[in-house]
Design an enzyme around this catalytic site. Structure first.
Site, PDB file in Angstrom:
ATOM      1  N   GLU A 362      -6.655   4.019   4.749  1.00 53.01           N
ATOM      2  CA  GLU A 362      -5.855   4.154   3.522  1.00 53.01           C
ATOM      3  C   GLU A 362      -4.382   4.411   3.854  1.00 53.01           C
ATOM      4  OE1 GLU A 362      -7.870   5.875   0.224  1.00 53.01           O
ATOM      5  OE2 GLU A 362      -9.821   5.330   1.049  1.00 53.01           O
TER       6      GLU A 362
HETATM    7  N1  CAA Z   1       4.147   2.579  -6.145  1.00 54.93           N
HETATM    8  C1  CAA Z   1       4.702   1.530  -6.786  1.00 54.93           C
HETATM    9  N2  CAA Z   1       5.460   0.601  -6.164  1.00 54.93           N
HETATM   10  C2  CAA Z   1       5.635   0.753  -4.838  1.00 54.93           C
HETATM   11  C3  CAA Z   1       5.080   1.807  -4.107  1.00 54.93           C
HETATM   12  C4  CAA Z   1       4.323   2.753  -4.812  1.00 54.93           C
HETATM   13  N3  CAA Z   1       3.767   3.797  -4.187  1.00 54.93           N
HETATM   14  N4  CAA Z   1       5.425   1.684  -2.820  1.00 54.93           N
HETATM   15  C5  CAA Z   1       6.178   0.581  -2.730  1.00 54.93           C
HETATM   16  N5  CAA Z   1       6.302   0.018  -3.948  1.00 54.93           N
HETATM   17  C6  CAA Z   1       7.073  -1.167  -4.310  1.00 54.93           C
HETATM   18  C7  CAA Z   1       8.554  -0.823  -4.185  1.00 54.93           C
HETATM   19  O1  CAA Z   1       9.054  -0.306  -5.391  1.00 54.93           O
HETATM   20  C8  CAA Z   1       9.168  -2.146  -3.797  1.00 54.93           C
HETATM   21  O2  CAA Z   1       9.382  -2.908  -4.953  1.00 54.93           O
HETATM   22  P1  CAA Z   1      10.862  -3.517  -5.201  1.00 54.93           P
HETATM   23  O3  CAA Z   1      11.069  -4.499  -4.081  1.00 54.93           O
HETATM   24  O4  CAA Z   1      10.763  -4.129  -6.548  1.00 54.93           O
HETATM   25  O5  CAA Z   1      11.802  -2.377  -5.121  1.00 54.93           O
HETATM   26  C9  CAA Z   1       8.066  -2.841  -2.993  1.00 54.93           C
HETATM   27  O6  CAA Z   1       6.832  -2.176  -3.344  1.00 54.93           O
HETATM   28  C10 CAA Z   1       8.287  -2.683  -1.497  1.00 54.93           C
HETATM   29  O7  CAA Z   1       8.527  -1.323  -1.281  1.00 54.93           O
HETATM   30  P2  CAA Z   1       8.898  -0.700   0.117  1.00 54.93           P
HETATM   31  O8  CAA Z   1       9.777  -1.682   0.831  1.00 54.93           O
HETATM   32  O9  CAA Z   1       9.364   0.700  -0.028  1.00 54.93           O
HETATM   33  O10 CAA Z   1       7.482  -0.608   0.724  1.00 54.93           O
HETATM   34  P3  CAA Z   1       7.105  -1.177   2.052  1.00 54.93           P
HETATM   35  O11 CAA Z   1       6.680  -2.582   1.867  1.00 54.93           O
HETATM   36  O12 CAA Z   1       8.204  -0.889   3.015  1.00 54.93           O
HETATM   37  O13 CAA Z   1       5.841  -0.270   2.432  1.00 54.93           O
HETATM   38  C11 CAA Z   1       4.235   0.567   3.943  1.00 54.93           C
HETATM   39  C12 CAA Z   1       5.493  -0.244   3.752  1.00 54.93           C
HETATM   40  C13 CAA Z   1       4.510   2.015   3.585  1.00 54.93           C
HETATM   41  C14 CAA Z   1       3.844   0.488   5.392  1.00 54.93           C
HETATM   42  C15 CAA Z   1       3.136   0.027   3.003  1.00 54.93           C
HETATM   43  O14 CAA Z   1       2.961  -1.372   3.174  1.00 54.93           O
HETATM   44  C16 CAA Z   1       1.802   0.705   3.278  1.00 54.93           C
HETATM   45  O15 CAA Z   1       1.532   1.741   2.665  1.00 54.93           O
HETATM   46  N6  CAA Z   1       0.975   0.124   4.173  1.00 54.93           N
HETATM   47  C17 CAA Z   1      -0.356   0.647   4.435  1.00 54.93           C
HETATM   48  C18 CAA Z   1      -1.387  -0.171   3.713  1.00 54.93           C
HETATM   49  C19 CAA Z   1      -2.630   0.615   3.506  1.00 54.93           C
HETATM   50  O16 CAA Z   1      -2.612   1.769   3.125  1.00 54.93           O
HETATM   51  N7  CAA Z   1      -3.758  -0.021   3.713  1.00 54.93           N
HETATM   52  C20 CAA Z   1      -5.018   0.605   3.487  1.00 54.93           C
HETATM   53  C21 CAA Z   1      -6.029  -0.389   3.101  1.00 54.93           C
HETATM   54  S1  CAA Z   1      -7.249   0.234   2.024  1.00 54.93           S
HETATM   55  C22 CAA Z   1      -8.321   1.128   2.945  1.00 54.93           C
HETATM   56  O17 CAA Z   1      -8.117   1.552   4.040  1.00 54.93           O
HETATM   57  C23 CAA Z   1      -9.527   1.453   2.137  1.00 54.93           C
HETATM   58  C24 CAA Z   1     -10.794   1.552   2.802  1.00 54.93           C
HETATM   59  O18 CAA Z   1     -11.612   0.633   2.766  1.00 54.93           O
HETATM   60  C25 CAA Z   1     -11.197   2.878   3.350  1.00 54.93           C
END
Ligand code: CAA
Length: 378
Positions: A362
């Site tokens: 996650e």
């Molecule tokens: N809520 C709403 N919108 C969001 C957001 C949030 N929490 N976070 C980002 N956004 C939006 C931003 O507003 C932005 O939109 P705009 O371009 O319109 O401004 C866009 O998304 C991109 O934002 P960022 O550039 O800040 O985000 P990022 O792309 O740099 O994020 C990251 C990078 C933090 C690494 C993110 O991709 C991430 O969290 N990656 C991990 C993915 C993950 O958690 N995978 C888990 C898979 S599920 C799993 O594990 C379940 C299971 O089976 C156990």
């Protein structure tokens, strides 16, 4: 320690009682056999874990989110495989539909999930899209009243056992993250298959595997939110589910501490119980401080969500902090148990194996720091 409300205490007691009767007696064997016990999962859901914090209009109990966090933490103390099964179903699948679904989608998919009649999953990760979740390559091409899905997902919790999957696919590859859309896919859709169960270090009582989509025709009515909103839906949903990971991790740490206290009182070396040695007392004290701090982080973010405050950052902080605590405390527990700690007939080896993944799934703890750091510098 923050005192629990009557409702939160009720959930804690209810889950504990259930676990003592139905989960604890079989967990070592189910873990060794790598058994996803479908009927036990159904019993956990029947207990009401999937209903706790949803409004009564959708069949929920309308209790606070903290009650859910407390219940999940309690379940994780006994069997974290069961906890992640529930957490993915509630925290990822139900949350996506509850937050972004139409009333028709809620009626058709959310109500049965909340009632515990169906199991949910969340399919974001792909071979080339892990932390870089925007790198999704599964495609969805509109064809009249359908989208045609093609691609593969990996490491999907509840794969093969779930009835409903939230699937993220590219509807506009040129648009990058803004070209991702979310779909509700059901297990009976033609062309949708699941691969064999993944072989993992821990969480042996849950299941995880790959999904394959070959020209799967998904009705337009199953588009979740609008086209291009998928990445936002995934991130917003993960904000919430990361609180569930923090709850599981805190449960693992609490369980490791409790087992360590009991064991060191009994285990005699050099003529006295281990608990009489100052080294043991210092280790236990350190573990207790970490558990206390993890609980405060967990309750802080659960409260943010319950009371409608933004919680993206506090969820990432709690997820990282509590999972690091889980890893450290369970490792200390294994050390206190000595050779027995390394043996699967005692609980702490399983707790340590299960703790490791809370730092990874996650969103890795490095991804959490990207969220926190990004917010600090915005
Ligand atoms: N809520 C709403 N919108 C969001 C957001 C949030 N929490 N976070 C980002 N956004 C939006 C931003 O507003 C932005 O939109 P705009 O371009 O319109 O401004 C866009 O998304 C991109 O934002 P960022 O550039 O800040 O985000 P990022 O792309 O740099 O994020 C990251 C990078 C933090 C690494 C993110 O991709 C991430 O969290 N990656 C991990 C993915 C993950 O958690 N995978 C888990 C898979 S599920 C799993 O594990 C379940 C299971 O089976 C156990």
């Amino acid at each position: 320690m923050i005192p629990l409300t009557e409702t939160q205490s009720h959930w804690q007691a209810k889950v504990r009682q259930f676990c003592l009767e139905k989960v604890a007696p079989t967990v070592i064997e189910r873990d060794k056999q790598q058994l996803f016990d479908h009927s036990l999962v159904k019993d956990v859901l029947a207990l009401g874990l999937s209903r706790i914090y949803w409004p009564t209009t959708y069949g929920g109990f309308g209790d606070d989110f903290m009650s859910y966090a407390v219940a999940l933490k309690e379940l994780a103390k006994f069997d974290d495989g069961l906890a992640i099964t529930v957490s993915v179903c509630v925290g990822l699948c139900c949350e996506s539909i509850a937050s972004f679904g139409t009333e028709q989608q809620k009626e058709k998919f959310l109500n049965p999930l909340i009632a515990g009649e169906t199991i949910g999953a969340f399919a974001l990760t792909e071979k080339e899209a892990g932390t870089d979740a925007s790198g999704v390559q599964t495609t969805a091409v509109r064809d009249g009243e359908y989208y045609i899905l093609n691609g593969e997902k990996v490491y999907i919790t509840n794969a093969g056992e779930a009835d409903v999957y939230i699937v993220f696919a590219m509807t506009d590859p040129e648009a990058g993250a803004k070209g991702i859309s979310a779909f509700i896919v059901t297990k009976d859709m033609v062309g949708f298959t699941t691969g064999p169960r993944d072989s993992m270090m821990g969480l042996h009582t849950s299941t995880c595997g790959s999904l394959r989509f070959e020209n799967v025709r998904v009705p337009v009515a199953n588009l979740l939110g609008r086209e291009g909103e998928g990445y936002k839906i995934a991130m917003r949903t993960l904000d919430s589910s990361r609180i569930g990971v923090a709850a599981q991790a805190t449960g693992l740490a609490e369980a490791a501490l409790a087992h360590s206290i009991a064991y060191t009182k009994e285990r005699v070396q050099f003529g006295k119980p281990l608990s009489k040695f100052q080294n043991t007392q210092f280790q236990l004290a350190q573990m207790a401080i970490q558990v206390e701090a993890a609980n405060l982080m967990l309750y802080n973010v659960a409260q943010d969500k319950s009371e409608g405050r933004p919680y993206t950052v506090s969820a990432s902080m709690a997820k990282k902090f509590c999972s690091d605590v889980a890893m450290e405390v369970t490792t200390k527990a294994v050390q206190l148990f000595g050779g027995y700690g390394y043996c699967e007939d005692y609980p702490v080896a399983r707790l340590m194996r299960n703790a490791k993944v809370t730092q990874i799934y996650e969103g890795t703890n490095e991804a959490q720091q990207m969220v926190i750091g990004g917010a600090l510098l915005r």
